[in-house]
Design an enzyme around this catalytic site. Structure first.
Site, mmCIF file in Angstrom:
data_model
loop_
_atom_site.group_PDB
_atom_site.id
_atom_site.type_symbol
_atom_site.label_atom_id
_atom_site.label_comp_id
_atom_site.label_asym_id
_atom_site.label_seq_id
_atom_site.Cartn_x
_atom_site.Cartn_y
_atom_site.Cartn_z
ATOM 1 C CE1 TYR A 30 -3.479 -2.638 0.186
ATOM 2 C CE2 TYR A 30 -2.936 -2.959 2.494
ATOM 3 C CZ TYR A 30 -3.639 -3.333 1.367
ATOM 4 O OH TYR A 30 -4.499 -4.401 1.423
ATOM 5 C CB SER A 104 -5.307 -4.928 6.503
ATOM 6 O OG SER A 104 -6.207 -5.447 5.549
ATOM 7 C CE1 TYR A 105 -1.572 -8.925 0.165
ATOM 8 C CE2 TYR A 105 0.530 -8.377 1.193
ATOM 9 C CZ TYR A 105 -0.191 -9.034 0.214
ATOM 10 O OH TYR A 105 0.472 -9.812 -0.715
ATOM 11 C CG ASP A 245 -11.489 -6.241 10.857
ATOM 12 O OD1 ASP A 245 -11.457 -5.493 9.864
ATOM 13 O OD2 ASP A 245 -10.764 -7.244 10.981
ATOM 14 C CG HIS A 280 -10.384 -3.463 7.651
ATOM 15 N ND1 HIS A 280 -9.924 -4.645 8.177
ATOM 16 C CD2 HIS A 280 -9.506 -3.134 6.668
ATOM 17 C CE1 HIS A 280 -8.829 -5.025 7.537
ATOM 18 N NE2 HIS A 280 -8.549 -4.117 6.622
#
Length: 564
Positions: A30, A104-105, A245, A280
């Site tokens: 990102y 997250s990722y 989430d 999230h």
């Protein structure tokens, strides 16, 4: 740095001006230049770690932004993480100990580090992340495609790829970029086209195709299911998540796995879980239909630094850190617990019953502790051309009215919603843990969906969703081996409804909402039994679904009740 196969990956490095330091890694797709964290974000700021004596290495993943190569989600993360660990050993400021953090990722890449060869790794802190990419993200625990996050995330990532191709001179055609960026201005519209596999914006030829080609939990997904390998994890894990989430169900399940099957005693005993009233993106605890108070927000830096100080520097906290820290909604307070599931959990059946007309919030559906002896049933019609709109829950994109706690009065007057409501409470009832619906159903088609939603009905009429789930009935026995139904035959099935912590206060009511769709959170079921992603809207058929309850068919909502 250069990977073993000759690909250059680039990173930003922050470190103390002098001497050696323990290092924290962040690996993600990102943009390393735009995600430094803050006191109000899902992860702490980089400077909070540097000021605490850590070096921070933030790396663009392979094929993302300034790193070379081609980006394919998850595929190269273990080996690229191993190569980054080797590169670290060559730096004169590295003291030989390393941790990792990120959301997250960025949390998934941390699980990859634990499964690779990294002798200096001492701890990880994945936030809003899960190790299972099938039921923890792209599909539900009940096998339905998590449509809105799949379309939104892929449009974002494909757009990043197109922009990178233009910037690097790989392409001079900006038409795809303009289309993708334009689509992101109205991300909900991305969910309308059918067949989904022939999406006019997302197109074909990339990983989106693979995900749709594998709707079952088959070998494609099993090879990417790192939750099955948690027994190999030897370092402590600080897992931080939110009740709203989209990954919370699997994230909490991952914590249970590391507690019971972690590869070392340290991993099992020193791992920690923190869950707040967040989704999230929104970490304030404030939503249009529900405000959880000033205690809901907070800087996550202190808990991260204390965790890393213990495991990278060997500095024990002055006060022992609680194994589990959860925000209990309803009373809107933080609470420390000794373990998860809470040791005093009493799984309690709340039975569905009605006079045959549970449709809408004004119907006659009720919840009761006593098992009804009389058999009865309720029916609703699910039409793929008019699916029940998503109203709150654990999903993306983060849009008001779509995500988080939402007043269900925007949808619960529809006839395709069955509402089973308990009596007005005279005493508080706490529900903390995994929730599920065990229900007897039949349908007019060979396949359809059952959705279930736990709702807190306030004295003023507000009906706030807490957690929910969906079961694609072809997966009633196995996510790997779908079985179509016989129309009209009654089946007992279990609908996983994720996890929550809420105190239903006196004057409130416990409610269960049942329907056949939740769109665009999940894709429409075509009800034909075919490959849903390949079917156009005109190919889909209407399903009439019957919920049976009472007598020999005791449909019941199973709640994890805490009585203290």
């Amino acid at each position: 740095m250069t990977t073993r196969d000759g690909v250059t990956l680039r990173a930003n490095v922050w470190r103390p001006a002098e001497g050696k330091a323990p290092t924290l890694l962040v690996r993600h797709p990102y943009d390393k230049d735009g995600t430094n964290g803050s006191a109000t974000d899902a992860v702490p700021s980089v400077l909070s770690f540097v000021n605490a004596g850590y070096a921070v290495v933030m790396q663009d993943a392979r094929g993302a932004f300034e790193s070379d190569g081609d980006f394919t989600p998850k595929i190269n993360e273990i080996t690229d993480g191993e190569d980054l660990m080797v590169w670290l050993t060559e730096q004169d400021w590295y003291d030989g100990t390393v941790g990792a953090y990120g959301a997250s990722y960025l949390g998934m890449t941390q699980w990859g580090l634990t499964l690779g060869d990294g002798p200096g790794l001492k701890a990880i802190a994945p936030t809003i992340a899960s190790a299972n990419w099938y039921s923890g993200l792209w599909y539900s625990q009940g096998g339905a495609l998590s449509l809105s996050v799949v379309t939104w995330w892929n449009a974002m990532m494909y757009g990043n790829e197109e922009q990178r191709a233009l910037e690097h001179g790989i392409s001079t055609d900006d038409s795809a970029l303009l289309q993708l960026r334009g689509a992101m201005l109205d991300p909900l519209a991305l969910n309308e086209p059918t067949p989904v596999a022939s999406h006019p914006v997302l197109g074909t030829g990339r990983w989106f195709d693979d995900w749709l080609t594998h709707p079952d939990f088959d070998e494609y997904w099993k090879t990417q299911d790192w939750s099955a390998r948690i027994g190999e994890v030897t370092v402590p894990v600080l897992a931080t998540g939110g009740w709203y989430d989209l990954k919370v169900h699997e994230q909490v399940a991952d914590f249970v796995r590391i507690r019971t099957h972690g590869g070392t005693e340290e991993a099992r005993e020193k791992s920690r879980l923190v869950i707040g009233p967040w989704d999230h993106i929104n970490w304030s605890g404030s939503f249009p239909d529900r405000h959880f108070g000033i205690l809901a927000a907070g800087d996550r830096a202190p808990s991260h630094i204390e965790f890393f100080d213990e495991h990278l520097k060997g500095t024990s906290p002055e006060t022992p850190t609680p194994r589990v820290r959860i925000f209990v909604m309803g009373i809107d307070q933080w609470r420390e617990e000794t373990d998860w599931p809470l040791p005093d959990t009493a799984y309690t059946d709340y039975h569905l019953t009605s006079g045959g007309s549970a449709n809408t919030r004004d119907g006659d559906g009720t919840l009761q502790l006593e098992a009804p002896t009389a058999e009865a049933s309720d029916e609703f019609r699910y039409d793929p051309r008019d699916p029940l709109p998503t109203a709150g829950g654990a999903l993306l994109p983060n849009l008001p009215g779509l995500v988080g706690p939402v007043d269900q009065r925007v949808v619960d007057s529809r006839p395709d919603v069955l509402c089973y409501t308990g009596p007005v409470l005279t005493e508080s009832v706490e529900v903390t843990g995994f929730v599920e619906l065990k229900v007897f159903v039949s349908a007019s088609t060979v396949d359809t969906d059952i959705t279930a939603k736990l709702v807190d009905v306030f004295p003023d009429g507000r009906a706030i969703n807490l957690c929910d789930g969906i079961l694609r009935l072809r997966y009633r026995n196995s996510l790997s081996e779908p079985e179509l139904m016989t129309p009209g035959q009654v089946y007992e099935v279990t609908v996983p409804m994720s996890v929550t912590s809420n105190v239903f206060l006196p004057g409130h009511r416990i409610r269960l909402d049942v329907s056949g769709s939740n769109f665009p959170h999940y894709d429409r079921n075509s009800n034909t039994g075919g490959i849903i992603s390949s079917e156009a809207l005109e190919d889909m058929v209407v399903a009439d679904t019957t919920v049976h309850h009472g007598g020999v068919r005791p449909s019941r909502l199973v709640l994890p009740v805490i009585d203290r």
